[in-house]
Structures are given as structure tokens and as C-alpha cells.
Design a protein around this motif. Structure first.
Motif, short mmCIF file in Angstrom:
data_model
loop_
_atom_site.label_atom_id
_atom_site.label_comp_id
_atom_site.label_asym_id
_atom_site.label_seq_id
_atom_site.Cartn_x
_atom_site.Cartn_y
_atom_site.Cartn_z
N VAL A 1 -1.39 20.35 -1.26
CA VAL A 1 -2.57 19.52 -1.56
C VAL A 1 -2.09 18.12 -1.93
O VAL A 1 -1.25 17.95 -2.82
CB VAL A 1 -3.38 20.13 -2.72
CG1 VAL A 1 -4.61 19.27 -3.02
CG2 VAL A 1 -3.80 21.55 -2.40
N MET A 2 -2.66 17.12 -1.25
CA MET A 2 -2.20 15.74 -1.44
C MET A 2 -3.29 14.90 -2.08
O MET A 2 -4.48 15.05 -1.76
CB MET A 2 -1.82 15.17 -0.07
CG MET A 2 -0.86 14.02 -0.12
SD MET A 2 -0.12 13.74 1.51
CE MET A 2 0.78 12.24 1.15
N TYR A 3 -2.91 14.04 -2.99
CA TYR A 3 -3.85 13.11 -3.61
C TYR A 3 -3.16 11.76 -3.81
O TYR A 3 -2.11 11.69 -4.47
CB TYR A 3 -4.34 13.64 -4.96
CG TYR A 3 -5.35 12.72 -5.64
CD1 TYR A 3 -6.69 12.74 -5.27
CD2 TYR A 3 -4.95 11.81 -6.61
CE1 TYR A 3 -7.62 11.89 -5.86
CE2 TYR A 3 -5.86 10.96 -7.21
CZ TYR A 3 -7.20 11.00 -6.83
OH TYR A 3 -8.11 10.15 -7.42
N LEU A 4 -3.72 10.72 -3.22
CA LEU A 4 -3.23 9.35 -3.40
C LEU A 4 -1.72 9.23 -3.18
O LEU A 4 -0.98 8.70 -4.00
CB LEU A 4 -3.62 8.82 -4.79
CG LEU A 4 -3.74 7.30 -4.93
CD1 LEU A 4 -4.85 6.76 -4.03
CD2 LEU A 4 -4.00 6.90 -6.37
N VAL B 1 0.87 -1.18 0.00
CA VAL B 1 0.00 0.00 0.00
C VAL B 1 0.90 1.23 0.00
O VAL B 1 1.65 1.46 0.96
CB VAL B 1 -0.93 0.02 1.23
CG1 VAL B 1 -1.72 1.32 1.29
CG2 VAL B 1 -1.86 -1.18 1.22
N LYS B 2 0.85 1.99 -1.10
CA LYS B 2 1.74 3.15 -1.24
C LYS B 2 1.06 4.37 -0.61
O LYS B 2 0.54 5.25 -1.30
CB LYS B 2 2.06 3.38 -2.72
CG LYS B 2 2.81 2.20 -3.33
CD LYS B 2 3.05 2.38 -4.81
CE LYS B 2 3.80 1.18 -5.38
NZ LYS B 2 4.01 1.29 -6.84
N ALA B 3 1.07 4.40 0.73
CA ALA B 3 0.36 5.45 1.46
C ALA B 3 0.98 6.82 1.20
O ALA B 3 0.27 7.82 1.03
CB ALA B 3 0.37 5.15 2.96
N GLY C 1 -16.29 8.95 -10.27
CA GLY C 1 -15.53 7.78 -9.86
C GLY C 1 -15.00 7.90 -8.44
O GLY C 1 -15.20 8.89 -7.75
N ASP C 2 -14.31 6.85 -8.01
CA ASP C 2 -13.75 6.79 -6.67
C ASP C 2 -12.24 6.93 -6.72
O ASP C 2 -11.61 6.73 -7.76
CB ASP C 2 -14.10 5.44 -6.01
CG ASP C 2 -15.59 5.29 -5.79
OD1 ASP C 2 -16.24 6.31 -5.47
OD2 ASP C 2 -16.12 4.16 -5.96
N VAL C 3 -11.67 7.25 -5.56
CA VAL C 3 -10.21 7.32 -5.45
C VAL C 3 -9.65 5.91 -5.67
O VAL C 3 -10.11 4.96 -5.04
CB VAL C 3 -9.78 7.84 -4.06
CG1 VAL C 3 -8.26 7.94 -3.97
CG2 VAL C 3 -10.42 9.19 -3.78
N GLY D 1 -7.98 9.33 3.37
CA GLY D 1 -7.30 8.20 2.75
C GLY D 1 -6.22 8.57 1.76
O GLY D 1 -5.65 7.69 1.11
N CYS D 2 -5.91 9.89 1.64
CA CYS D 2 -4.90 10.28 0.64
C CYS D 2 -3.47 10.17 1.19
O CYS D 2 -2.51 10.34 0.45
CB CYS D 2 -5.15 11.70 0.15
SG CYS D 2 -4.79 12.99 1.35
N GLY D 3 -3.32 9.90 2.49
CA GLY D 3 -1.97 9.71 3.05
C GLY D 3 -1.49 10.86 3.91
O GLY D 3 -0.33 10.90 4.30
N LYS D 4 -2.37 11.81 4.24
CA LYS D 4 -1.95 12.99 5.02
C LYS D 4 -1.40 12.61 6.40
O LYS D 4 -0.30 13.02 6.77
CB LYS D 4 -3.13 13.96 5.23
CG LYS D 4 -3.87 14.40 4.00
CD LYS D 4 -4.94 15.44 4.33
CE LYS D 4 -6.01 14.96 5.27
NZ LYS D 4 -6.88 13.91 4.72
#
Length: 329
Positions: free
Chosen positions: A232-235, A33-35, A281-283, A56-59
Motif C-alpha cells: 500500500v502506497m501513500y505519497l 516533486v518527490k513522486a 483533508g486532501d493529499v 497521485g501517490c506514485g504507483k
């Protein structure tokens, strides 16, 4: 002039935090899992860097990894000029006075069997050689600083409200006079009426003690209020970082624009003319992120190159950086 410019207290480069996935009868490693997947940023002395993104983006994982509450997968973390990325947990003990954390859920992070005085005194017991009288005086001073009545020092956490419990957590974080504090969604578990009080308290303490904050939150309006700069963080990746005023006035990355379009506008005439960007859609799963840009499966401006190549980070303006193919050509 260069002497007057702020220097980075925290420097994070290409930080990765991958959690292994084990499967099958023999529990063999089958993936990860690449958090947090290659994050780089600086936090300057005395500033507040906001870290925002969807759940759930890893913050939170990023915040904990920066403090080395996890053994990281790779990358470098320099705090006050010293790289702690590969330090052992025993070596990190001496650095804990420099860096502290305020947790999201104050009830879960406070020991219900300890009094307020014992909770705030615990870091002093572990890391200092102060006498009992000096420790008690320090605890009472910290209670004053965070707005707690000294007379409550013998009470247990269950006797306090959520906002008061968070103040206990903040007092504990301040006990060793740290320079850098990671605030992991410190207001998310609180009533809206209490959130502003806690944020104002953090700002007052920052001025009083010269603190530097990494403020993690999904509340964009609160981050706008407290942060000097916003990432700003995403995935697992940072898609845009800029001074707060600049980011909110002119967001460049499609994901940032979508996030900010969800913020309510107090002026009804502006609210009615504003365009909401609804992401479809979903992340994707951090265990199986898409090829190319992580955002390509939901991006309204997606191009062919986005599905094939990871976007480079591009400087758009001084201090304003984004990772998007729209600006890389």
C-alpha cells in the motif's frame, strides 16, 4: 527447505524518483516533486505483487522507475540478481527482453499507423535475428495465447475494442519471453465486463509462461483477486506490505484501514454494521510533503511523534510490515 522457498526476482531498495521544479526567469531549480521517496520491496519469482493507493501517490512512477524507463534519483534495483539502477539506457537494451510493461491506456500505447502484426513483431525486429517467417509464426502464436483471432493480424488498432487492444499490448509484452512484467493499471480504461476477462487472461499467462507481475491498481477488489502480496502506497512511500489475505483480513496501518473500509460489502447485514473511515483533508503535495509521517495530516490516530519523526518500518508478522508509530514503541 531453503532451496524450495521462492527467491526474489526483483529487489528494490530505497528507491527515490524526484522530479525537479524550475521557476523564475532563469529557470533555476527551486525544489522537487518527490513522486517516489524511499521505497523498498521484493517481488518473488512467479508471484504477483499488488501495488495500491490513491491517484497521485506514485504507483505508476514507481513501476516505470523499476523498469528504468526513468533515470532514477537514487536507490538500487536488482532484477534477476543484476543491479540496473545505474545502467545506461544503451546497456539496458539487452535487458529489455527480461522485463516488459503493459500500459494503462491501450489506445495511447499502440501506434495507430501499424497493423497488429507489426505492433507485436516490433520487439522481435529490434531484439532478435529471427527470419521473417519465424517472426510471423511467433506473432500468430502470441495472438493465439492472448485470445485474438489470427485473421485480424492485418487490422489496425482502431478496429478493435478496448479489451482487444489491451490483449494486443499484452501480446507485445510477451514477445521476448520476459520473466517480469509491470502491469500499470491494465484494466482501468476498460469496461467492468471486460476487466475480469483481462485479469483472468493475465493469470492464465502467468501459469503458462511462469511470469512474475507487479500489478499496479487502485481497484482494491481486483487486486485482492489477482495478487499474492499487496503493498500500500501513500505519497511516495510504502506504508504497509503483507500477504493479500492477511492485509485484507487485518489491516494495521490507519491508511490501509481507511482504504479497505471504502470497499463495498456484498452482504447487506454486514454492510449496515460496517464502520466507514472517512479521511479528512486532501493529499499533501509531493513537492512539499509534511514533516514526520506523510500521513500525519489526515490520520485519525495521529500522535505528537507522528508530526516530528518519520516512522520506522516494523515487522508485525512474518511477511507483514508497516511504517507506523502505533507499532514502533
Amino acid at each position: 527447505m531453503s532451496d524450495l522457498s521462492p527467491k526474489p526476482l526483483v529487489q528494490v531498495r530505497d528507491l527515490k524518483m524526484h522530479f525537479p521544479i524550475f521557476s523564475g526567469l532563469l529557470r533555476r531549480r527551486s525544489g522537487a516533486v518527490k513522486a517516489v521517496d524511499g521505497v523498498s520491496f521484493d517481488v518473488f519469482e512467479g508471484e504477483t505483487l499488488g501495488l495500491v493507493g490513491e491517484s497521485g501517490c506514485g504507483k505508476s512512477t514507481c513501476g516505470r522507475a523499476v523498469l528504468r524507463l526513468y533515470d532514477i534519483t537514487s536507490g538500487s534495483i536488482a532484477i534477476d540478481g543484476e543491479d540496473i539502477a545505474k545502467s545506461s539506457q544503451s546497456d539496458l537494451r539487452s535487458k529489455r527482453s527480461l522485463m516488459q510493461m503493459v500500459f494503462q491506456d491501450p489506445m495511447a500505447s499502440l501506434n495507430p499507423r501499424m497493423t497488429v502484426e507489426a505492433i507485436i513483431r516490433e520487439p522481435l525486429d529490434e531484439h532478435t535475428r529471427l527470419s521473417s517467417a519465424e517472426k510471423r509464426e511467433k506473432v500468430l502464436e502470441l495472438m493465439d495465447a492472448v485470445g485474438l483471432n489470427r485473421a485480424f493480424s492485418g487490422r489496425y488498432p482502431h478496429a478493435f475494442s478496448g479489451g482487444q487492444r489491451q490483449r494486443i499490448g499484452i501480446a507485445r509484452a510477451l514477445a521476448l519471453n520476459p520473466k517480469f512484467i509491470v502491469c500499470d493499471e491494465p484494466i482501468a480504461a476498460l469496461d467492468v465486463s471486460i476487466q475480469a476477462q483481462v485479469v483472468n487472461l493475465l493469470e492464465d499467462l502467468q501459469d503458462q509462461f511462469g511470469l512474475t507481475f507487479l500489478f499496479i491498481s487502485h481497484d482494491l477488489s481486483m487486486v485482492r483477486h489477482i495478487a499474492d502480496r499487496v503493498a500500500v502506497m501513500y505519497l511516495g512511500r510504502i506504508v504497509e506490505i503483507a500477504p493479500a489475505d492477511q492485509l485484507y483480513a487485518a489491516p494495521r496501518h490507519p491508511y490501509t484501514r481507511a482504504l479497505l473500509s471504502a470497499l463495498p460489502e456484498p452482504d447487506p447485514s454486514l454492510e449496515n454494521t460496517r464502520e466507514r473511515i472517512i479521511l479528512k483533508g486532501d493529499v499533501p503535495s509531493p513537492a512539499n510533503p509534511p514533516k514526520g509521517c506523510n500521513f500525519c495530516t489526515r490520520c485519525p490516530d495521529v500522535m505528537a511523534i507522528c508530526r516530528d519523526q518519520e516512522p520506522p518500518e516494523v515487522d508485525i508478522a512474518p511477511g507483514h510490515r508497516t511504517a507506523c508509530h502505533l507499532y514502533s514503541s
